[in-house]
Design a protein around this motif. Structure first.
Motif, PDB file in Angstrom:
ATOM      1  N   ARG A  12       0.831  -1.210   0.000  1.00 43.13           N
ATOM      2  CA  ARG A  12       0.000   0.000   0.000  1.00 43.13           C
ATOM      3  C   ARG A  12       0.864   1.259   0.000  1.00 43.13           C
ATOM      4  O   ARG A  12       0.529   2.252  -0.641  1.00 43.13           O
ATOM      5  CB  ARG A  12      -0.930   0.007   1.205  1.00 43.13           C
ATOM      6  N   VAL A  13       1.953   1.222   0.749  1.00 40.51           N
ATOM      7  CA  VAL A  13       2.874   2.369   0.771  1.00 40.51           C
ATOM      8  C   VAL A  13       3.445   2.589  -0.626  1.00 40.51           C
ATOM      9  O   VAL A  13       3.507   3.724  -1.114  1.00 40.51           O
ATOM     10  CB  VAL A  13       4.004   2.145   1.801  1.00 40.51           C
ATOM     11  N   LEU A  14       3.843   1.508  -1.282  1.00 40.83           N
ATOM     12  CA  LEU A  14       4.375   1.623  -2.635  1.00 40.83           C
ATOM     13  C   LEU A  14       3.327   2.161  -3.608  1.00 40.83           C
ATOM     14  O   LEU A  14       3.631   3.010  -4.454  1.00 40.83           O
ATOM     15  CB  LEU A  14       4.891   0.260  -3.106  1.00 40.83           C
ATOM     16  N   ALA A  15       2.101   1.689  -3.488  1.00 35.62           N
ATOM     17  CA  ALA A  15       1.024   2.191  -4.352  1.00 35.62           C
ATOM     18  C   ALA A  15       0.742   3.669  -4.077  1.00 35.62           C
ATOM     19  O   ALA A  15       0.470   4.440  -5.010  1.00 35.62           O
ATOM     20  CB  ALA A  15      -0.243   1.364  -4.149  1.00 35.62           C
ATOM     21  N   LEU A  16       0.832   4.079  -2.818  1.00 36.40           N
ATOM     22  CA  LEU A  16       0.626   5.483  -2.461  1.00 36.40           C
ATOM     23  C   LEU A  16       1.720   6.363  -3.053  1.00 36.40           C
ATOM     24  O   LEU A  16       1.447   7.453  -3.569  1.00 36.40           O
ATOM     25  CB  LEU A  16       0.586   5.622  -0.939  1.00 36.40           C
ATOM     26  N   ILE A  17       2.962   5.905  -3.017  1.00 36.38           N
ATOM     27  CA  ILE A  17       4.061   6.663  -3.620  1.00 36.38           C
ATOM     28  C   ILE A  17       3.843   6.777  -5.122  1.00 36.38           C
ATOM     29  O   ILE A  17       4.032   7.849  -5.716  1.00 36.38           O
ATOM     30  CB  ILE A  17       5.421   6.008  -3.292  1.00 36.38           C
ATOM     31  N   SER A  18       3.431   5.695  -5.758  1.00 35.94           N
ATOM     32  CA  SER A  18       3.165   5.718  -7.193  1.00 35.94           C
ATOM     33  C   SER A  18       2.053   6.707  -7.525  1.00 35.94           C
ATOM     34  O   SER A  18       2.161   7.482  -8.481  1.00 35.94           O
ATOM     35  CB  SER A  18       2.804   4.316  -7.678  1.00 35.94           C
ATOM     36  N   ALA A  19       0.995   6.704  -6.744  1.00 35.02           N
ATOM     37  CA  ALA A  19      -0.116   7.638  -6.973  1.00 35.02           C
ATOM     38  C   ALA A  19       0.328   9.088  -6.773  1.00 35.02           C
ATOM     39  O   ALA A  19      -0.085   9.978  -7.527  1.00 35.02           O
ATOM     40  CB  ALA A  19      -1.283   7.299  -6.037  1.00 35.02           C
ATOM     41  N   VAL A  55       6.564   4.128 -12.039  1.00 36.90           N
ATOM     42  CA  VAL A  55       6.491   2.802 -12.662  1.00 36.90           C
ATOM     43  C   VAL A  55       7.053   1.736 -11.726  1.00 36.90           C
ATOM     44  O   VAL A  55       6.438   0.685 -11.515  1.00 36.90           O
ATOM     45  CB  VAL A  55       7.231   2.795 -14.024  1.00 36.90           C
ATOM     46  N   PHE A  56       8.219   2.004 -11.142  1.00 36.13           N
ATOM     47  CA  PHE A  56       8.846   0.995 -10.277  1.00 36.13           C
ATOM     48  C   PHE A  56       8.027   0.735  -9.021  1.00 36.13           C
ATOM     49  O   PHE A  56       7.860  -0.414  -8.612  1.00 36.13           O
ATOM     50  CB  PHE A  56      10.268   1.420  -9.900  1.00 36.13           C
ATOM     51  N   THR A  57       7.497   1.776  -8.395  1.00 32.01           N
ATOM     52  CA  THR A  57       6.681   1.546  -7.199  1.00 32.01           C
ATOM     53  C   THR A  57       5.339   0.915  -7.577  1.00 32.01           C
ATOM     54  O   THR A  57       4.805   0.106  -6.822  1.00 32.01           O
ATOM     55  CB  THR A  57       6.461   2.839  -6.390  1.00 32.01           C
ATOM     56  N   GLY A  58       4.812   1.283  -8.740  1.00 30.75           N
ATOM     57  CA  GLY A  58       3.576   0.651  -9.201  1.00 30.75           C
ATOM     58  C   GLY A  58       3.768  -0.833  -9.450  1.00 30.75           C
ATOM     59  O   GLY A  58       2.947  -1.653  -9.044  1.00 30.75           O
ATOM     60  N   ALA A  60       6.080  -2.671  -8.107  1.00 29.04           N
ATOM     61  CA  ALA A  60       6.376  -3.310  -6.820  1.00 29.04           C
ATOM     62  C   ALA A  60       5.104  -3.601  -6.037  1.00 29.04           C
ATOM     63  O   ALA A  60       5.039  -4.582  -5.291  1.00 29.04           O
ATOM     64  CB  ALA A  60       7.300  -2.415  -5.997  1.00 29.04           C
ATOM     65  N   SER A  61       4.095  -2.767  -6.209  1.00 28.50           N
ATOM     66  CA  SER A  61       2.864  -2.954  -5.433  1.00 28.50           C
ATOM     67  C   SER A  61       1.924  -3.997  -6.036  1.00 28.50           C
ATOM     68  O   SER A  61       0.916  -4.339  -5.418  1.00 28.50           O
ATOM     69  CB  SER A  61       2.124  -1.623  -5.296  1.00 28.50           C
ATOM     70  N   LEU A  62       2.253  -4.519  -7.198  1.00 26.37           N
ATOM     71  CA  LEU A  62       1.335  -5.432  -7.881  1.00 26.37           C
ATOM     72  C   LEU A  62       1.329  -6.851  -7.332  1.00 26.37           C
ATOM     73  O   LEU A  62       0.302  -7.517  -7.385  1.00 26.37           O
ATOM     74  CB  LEU A  62       1.658  -5.482  -9.378  1.00 26.37           C
ATOM     75  N   ARG A  63       2.461  -7.323  -6.844  1.00 29.98           N
ATOM     76  CA  ARG A  63       2.545  -8.726  -6.439  1.00 29.98           C
ATOM     77  C   ARG A  63       2.912  -8.866  -4.977  1.00 29.98           C
ATOM     78  O   ARG A  63       3.519  -7.990  -4.389  1.00 29.98           O
ATOM     79  CB  ARG A  63       3.587  -9.459  -7.292  1.00 29.98           C
ATOM     80  N   GLN A  64       2.562  -9.984  -4.427  1.00 32.54           N
ATOM     81  CA  GLN A  64       2.769 -10.277  -3.014  1.00 32.54           C
ATOM     82  C   GLN A  64       4.214 -10.627  -2.686  1.00 32.54           C
ATOM     83  O   GLN A  64       4.672 -10.378  -1.603  1.00 32.54           O
ATOM     84  CB  GLN A  64       1.849 -11.431  -2.589  1.00 32.54           C
ATOM     85  N   GLY A  65       4.959 -11.211  -3.612  1.00 28.25           N
ATOM     86  CA  GLY A  65       6.296 -11.714  -3.327  1.00 28.25           C
ATOM     87  C   GLY A  65       7.231 -10.647  -2.793  1.00 28.25           C
ATOM     88  O   GLY A  65       7.409  -9.599  -3.394  1.00 28.25           O
TER      89      GLY A  65
END
Length: 168
Positions: A12-19, A55-58, A60-65
């Protein structure tokens, strides 16, 4: 609380940075096309760094691994550091403009007409366009605020990576 959230919900943090990056890019487009400000070569390089972080944070936020998002998070951290460097250099040029400020070629003209070994130093040397302050908010130029944003993103990414890599 913030540090606990970084540990329990890193995606979620990564998705927030991407947004946040996408919002900043949209604001830059508004300043360019709505207000009529032309970006200088260093501004364009900062945009590319912002796109890379988004792009990179987006990704990163896509998968669980954990390995997946740690790798993309590290690339985002490097991109944020590069963006902060370019913004700091532009801020320096704005505070201490060169004696003879010339309006050099535009970004694309430099890249198309010179080899990268000559074009990259020309970009970081700055031009008259890079020293101009056309817009301010609370006393800071676009380059100043860009630097602050890149540093905050880098600190959040550092905190995220540190919290996930430390021994438990």
């Amino acid at each position: 609380m913030w540090l606990n959230w970084m540990e329990t919900a890193p995606r979620r943090v990564l998705a927030l940075i991407s947004a946040a990056c996408v919002a900043m890019l949209a604001f830059g487009m508004y300043l360019q096309y709505g207000v009529g400000l032309e970006p200088c070569p260093m501004c364009i390089v900062q945009r590319y760094a912002l796109i890379a972080v988004a792009v990179f944070t987006g990704l990163a936020s896509l998968r669980q691994g954990r390995g997946w998002w740690l790798g993309w998070g590290l690339l985002a951290l490097l991109s944020a550091g590069f963006g902060a460097f370019v913004a700091a250099r532009q801020s320096w040029l704005q505070w201490y403009p060169p004696e003879f400020a010339t309006c050099g070629r535009d970004f694309y003209g430099m890249v198309e007409n010179y080899p990268l070994s000559r074009a990259i130093p020309m970009i970081f040397r700055g031009s008259g366009d890079c020293t101009a302050i056309d817009w301010t908010f609370l006393g800071g130029s676009i380059a100043n605020w860009s630097f602050v944003a890149f540093v905050l993103m880098a600190l959040a990414l550092l905190g995220l990576l540190w919290r996930q890599l430390r021994p438990r």
